[in-house]
Design a protein around this motif. Structure first.
Motif, mmCIF file in Angstrom:
data_model
loop_
_atom_site.group_PDB
_atom_site.id
_atom_site.type_symbol
_atom_site.label_atom_id
_atom_site.label_comp_id
_atom_site.label_asym_id
_atom_site.label_seq_id
_atom_site.Cartn_x
_atom_site.Cartn_y
_atom_site.Cartn_z
ATOM 1 N N ALA A 175 3.849 -8.114 -10.764
ATOM 2 C CA ALA A 175 3.752 -6.661 -10.637
ATOM 3 C C ALA A 175 4.508 -5.963 -11.761
ATOM 4 O O ALA A 175 5.673 -6.263 -12.022
ATOM 5 N N ALA A 176 3.822 -5.031 -12.439
ATOM 6 C CA ALA A 176 4.433 -4.257 -13.513
ATOM 7 C C ALA A 176 4.640 -2.808 -13.086
ATOM 8 O O ALA A 176 5.511 -2.121 -13.599
ATOM 9 N N ARG A 177 3.830 -2.344 -12.155
ATOM 10 C CA ARG A 177 3.964 -0.980 -11.640
ATOM 11 C C ARG A 177 3.396 -0.934 -10.237
ATOM 12 O O ARG A 177 2.757 -1.876 -9.783
ATOM 13 N N GLN A 178 3.617 0.190 -9.573
ATOM 14 C CA GLN A 178 3.212 0.321 -8.176
ATOM 15 C C GLN A 178 2.704 1.732 -7.923
ATOM 16 O O GLN A 178 3.148 2.681 -8.569
ATOM 17 N N ARG A 179 1.805 1.860 -6.995
ATOM 18 C CA ARG A 179 1.357 3.169 -6.521
ATOM 19 C C ARG A 179 1.519 3.177 -5.012
ATOM 20 O O ARG A 179 1.064 2.258 -4.328
ATOM 21 N N SER A 180 2.171 4.223 -4.507
ATOM 22 C CA SER A 180 2.422 4.342 -3.071
ATOM 23 C C SER A 180 2.006 5.721 -2.603
ATOM 24 O O SER A 180 2.041 6.679 -3.370
ATOM 25 N N GLY A 181 1.662 5.800 -1.333
ATOM 26 C CA GLY A 181 1.342 7.099 -0.755
ATOM 27 C C GLY A 181 0.681 6.954 0.594
ATOM 28 O O GLY A 181 0.391 5.848 1.060
ATOM 29 N N LEU A 182 0.448 8.090 1.223
ATOM 30 C CA LEU A 182 -0.255 8.121 2.495
ATOM 31 C C LEU A 182 -1.693 7.683 2.264
ATOM 32 O O LEU A 182 -2.340 8.141 1.317
ATOM 33 N N GLY A 235 5.553 -6.212 11.711
ATOM 34 C CA GLY A 235 4.762 -5.004 11.500
ATOM 35 C C GLY A 235 4.499 -4.662 10.049
ATOM 36 O O GLY A 235 3.974 -3.592 9.743
ATOM 37 N N TRP A 236 4.825 -5.557 9.128
ATOM 38 C CA TRP A 236 4.622 -5.352 7.696
ATOM 39 C C TRP A 236 3.500 -6.271 7.243
ATOM 40 O O TRP A 236 3.583 -7.484 7.392
ATOM 41 N N LEU A 237 2.452 -5.698 6.664
ATOM 42 C CA LEU A 237 1.322 -6.478 6.160
ATOM 43 C C LEU A 237 1.444 -6.590 4.645
ATOM 44 O O LEU A 237 1.619 -5.584 3.955
ATOM 45 N N TRP A 238 1.361 -7.806 4.132
ATOM 46 C CA TRP A 238 1.404 -8.063 2.699
ATOM 47 C C TRP A 238 0.236 -8.977 2.362
ATOM 48 O O TRP A 238 0.068 -10.032 2.977
ATOM 49 N N ILE A 239 -0.567 -8.564 1.381
ATOM 50 C CA ILE A 239 -1.685 -9.402 0.935
ATOM 51 C C ILE A 239 -1.552 -9.602 -0.576
ATOM 52 O O ILE A 239 -1.870 -8.712 -1.357
ATOM 53 N N PRO A 240 -1.031 -10.760 -1.006
ATOM 54 C CA PRO A 240 -1.009 -11.056 -2.438
ATOM 55 C C PRO A 240 -2.425 -11.443 -2.869
ATOM 56 O O PRO A 240 -3.032 -12.340 -2.305
ATOM 57 N N LEU A 241 -2.959 -10.736 -3.852
ATOM 58 C CA LEU A 241 -4.347 -10.936 -4.256
ATOM 59 C C LEU A 241 -4.502 -11.942 -5.394
ATOM 60 O O LEU A 241 -5.580 -12.484 -5.597
ATOM 61 N N ASN A 242 -3.448 -12.144 -6.163
ATOM 62 C CA ASN A 242 -3.469 -13.144 -7.228
ATOM 63 C C ASN A 242 -2.029 -13.495 -7.585
ATOM 64 O O ASN A 242 -1.096 -12.979 -6.990
ATOM 65 N N HIS A 243 -1.863 -14.355 -8.569
ATOM 66 C CA HIS A 243 -0.518 -14.792 -8.955
ATOM 67 C C HIS A 243 0.101 -13.881 -10.014
ATOM 68 O O HIS A 243 1.153 -14.191 -10.558
ATOM 69 N N CYS A 250 -2.540 -6.673 -7.875
ATOM 70 C CA CYS A 250 -2.076 -8.024 -7.561
ATOM 71 C C CYS A 250 -1.554 -8.156 -6.130
ATOM 72 O O CYS A 250 -1.394 -9.272 -5.643
ATOM 73 N N ALA A 251 -1.298 -7.036 -5.433
ATOM 74 C CA ALA A 251 -0.822 -7.133 -4.051
ATOM 75 C C ALA A 251 -1.010 -5.807 -3.325
ATOM 76 O O ALA A 251 -1.014 -4.739 -3.946
ATOM 77 N N VAL A 252 -1.152 -5.918 -2.024
ATOM 78 C CA VAL A 252 -1.249 -4.758 -1.127
ATOM 79 C C VAL A 252 -0.106 -4.873 -0.131
ATOM 80 O O VAL A 252 0.093 -5.932 0.465
ATOM 81 N N ASP A 253 0.645 -3.789 0.033
ATOM 82 C CA ASP A 253 1.730 -3.730 1.010
ATOM 83 C C ASP A 253 1.476 -2.576 1.962
ATOM 84 O O ASP A 253 1.263 -1.440 1.521
ATOM 85 N N VAL A 254 1.490 -2.874 3.240
ATOM 86 C CA VAL A 254 1.388 -1.849 4.276
ATOM 87 C C VAL A 254 2.589 -2.088 5.195
ATOM 88 O O VAL A 254 2.532 -2.914 6.104
ATOM 89 N N PRO A 255 3.718 -1.377 4.916
ATOM 90 C CA PRO A 255 4.969 -1.700 5.601
ATOM 91 C C PRO A 255 5.069 -1.258 7.051
ATOM 92 O O PRO A 255 6.006 -1.650 7.730
ATOM 93 N N ASP A 256 4.134 -0.476 7.538
ATOM 94 C CA ASP A 256 4.259 0.018 8.902
ATOM 95 C C ASP A 256 2.908 -0.013 9.612
ATOM 96 O O ASP A 256 2.267 1.012 9.788
ATOM 97 N N ARG A 258 -4.043 5.356 9.663
ATOM 98 C CA ARG A 258 -3.449 6.088 8.545
ATOM 99 C C ARG A 258 -1.960 5.762 8.477
ATOM 100 O O ARG A 258 -1.266 5.828 9.489
ATOM 101 N N THR A 259 -1.462 5.413 7.285
ATOM 102 C CA THR A 259 -0.051 5.053 7.108
ATOM 103 C C THR A 259 0.303 5.112 5.628
ATOM 104 O O THR A 259 -0.574 5.294 4.784
ATOM 105 N N VAL A 260 1.564 4.923 5.307
ATOM 106 C CA VAL A 260 1.998 4.811 3.922
ATOM 107 C C VAL A 260 1.718 3.384 3.457
ATOM 108 O O VAL A 260 1.986 2.427 4.189
ATOM 109 N N ALA A 261 1.167 3.253 2.258
ATOM 110 C CA ALA A 261 0.833 1.933 1.713
ATOM 111 C C ALA A 261 1.175 1.906 0.229
ATOM 112 O O ALA A 261 1.342 2.952 -0.400
ATOM 113 N N SER A 262 1.256 0.697 -0.319
ATOM 114 C CA SER A 262 1.544 0.517 -1.746
ATOM 115 C C SER A 262 0.613 -0.519 -2.337
ATOM 116 O O SER A 262 0.270 -1.509 -1.679
ATOM 117 N N LEU A 263 0.247 -0.305 -3.585
ATOM 118 C CA LEU A 263 -0.505 -1.288 -4.361
ATOM 119 C C LEU A 263 0.357 -1.677 -5.545
ATOM 120 O O LEU A 263 0.980 -0.822 -6.175
#
Length: 136
Positions: A103-110, A92-100, A60-66, A46-51
């Motif tokens: 990014a126009a907006r982002q959603r973040s949360g636990l 310790g930062w995971l980034w998975i770009p899913l396509n080219h 288009c991308a997944v970010d898990v900074p911690d 469980r951690t804070v993540a962003s799409l």
């Protein structure tokens, strides 16, 4: 690490993302991610993540900074010129770009995150937001 393209399934109502790398010979009707395969290991935390989302609403991308310290050693570090479809781990930062897509907006949360790993690659990710999240 061979290039890959993730099959993604995002449900905005439930806040659940599934992103899975298709394997040779898999049949994936309707774009649904294939089930876990033999030889894969799952690690959950469980951690804070962003799409990141494109203008048309695609992820288009997944970010898990911690990434937890106990998890980071199990994730392969991607190397090479291509980025899309690779799981990148840096300090310790995971980034998975899913396509080219841009990014126009982002959603973040636990979120509850589950990574699927096989030998030298991240083969899938499941992410479920636990709160309402924030969007930009």
């Amino acid at each position: 690490m061979a290039p890959q393209s993730f099959i993604t399934e995002w449900n905005a109502e439930t806040g659940v993302l599934r992103a899975v790398s298709p394997r040779a010979g898999d049949t994936v009707p309707g774009g649904t991610p294939p089930p876990e395969a033999d030889g894969e290991t799952s690690i959950g935390f469980r951690t804070v993540a962003s799409l990141a989302f494109t203008h048309d609403g695609g992820v288009c991308a997944v970010d898990v900074p911690d990434i937890p310290e106990r998890v980071a050693p199990a994730i392969p570090v991607a190397r090479g010129q291509g980025t899309v479809g690779f799981a990148w781990l840096d300090s310790g930062w995971l980034w998975i770009p899913l396509n080219h897509g841009r990014a126009a907006r982002q959603r973040s949360g636990l979120a509850e995150v589950e990574l699927r790993l096989r030998r030298d690659e991240v083969t899938g990710l499941s992410l479920r937001f636990l709160d309402q999240g924030t969007g930009t």
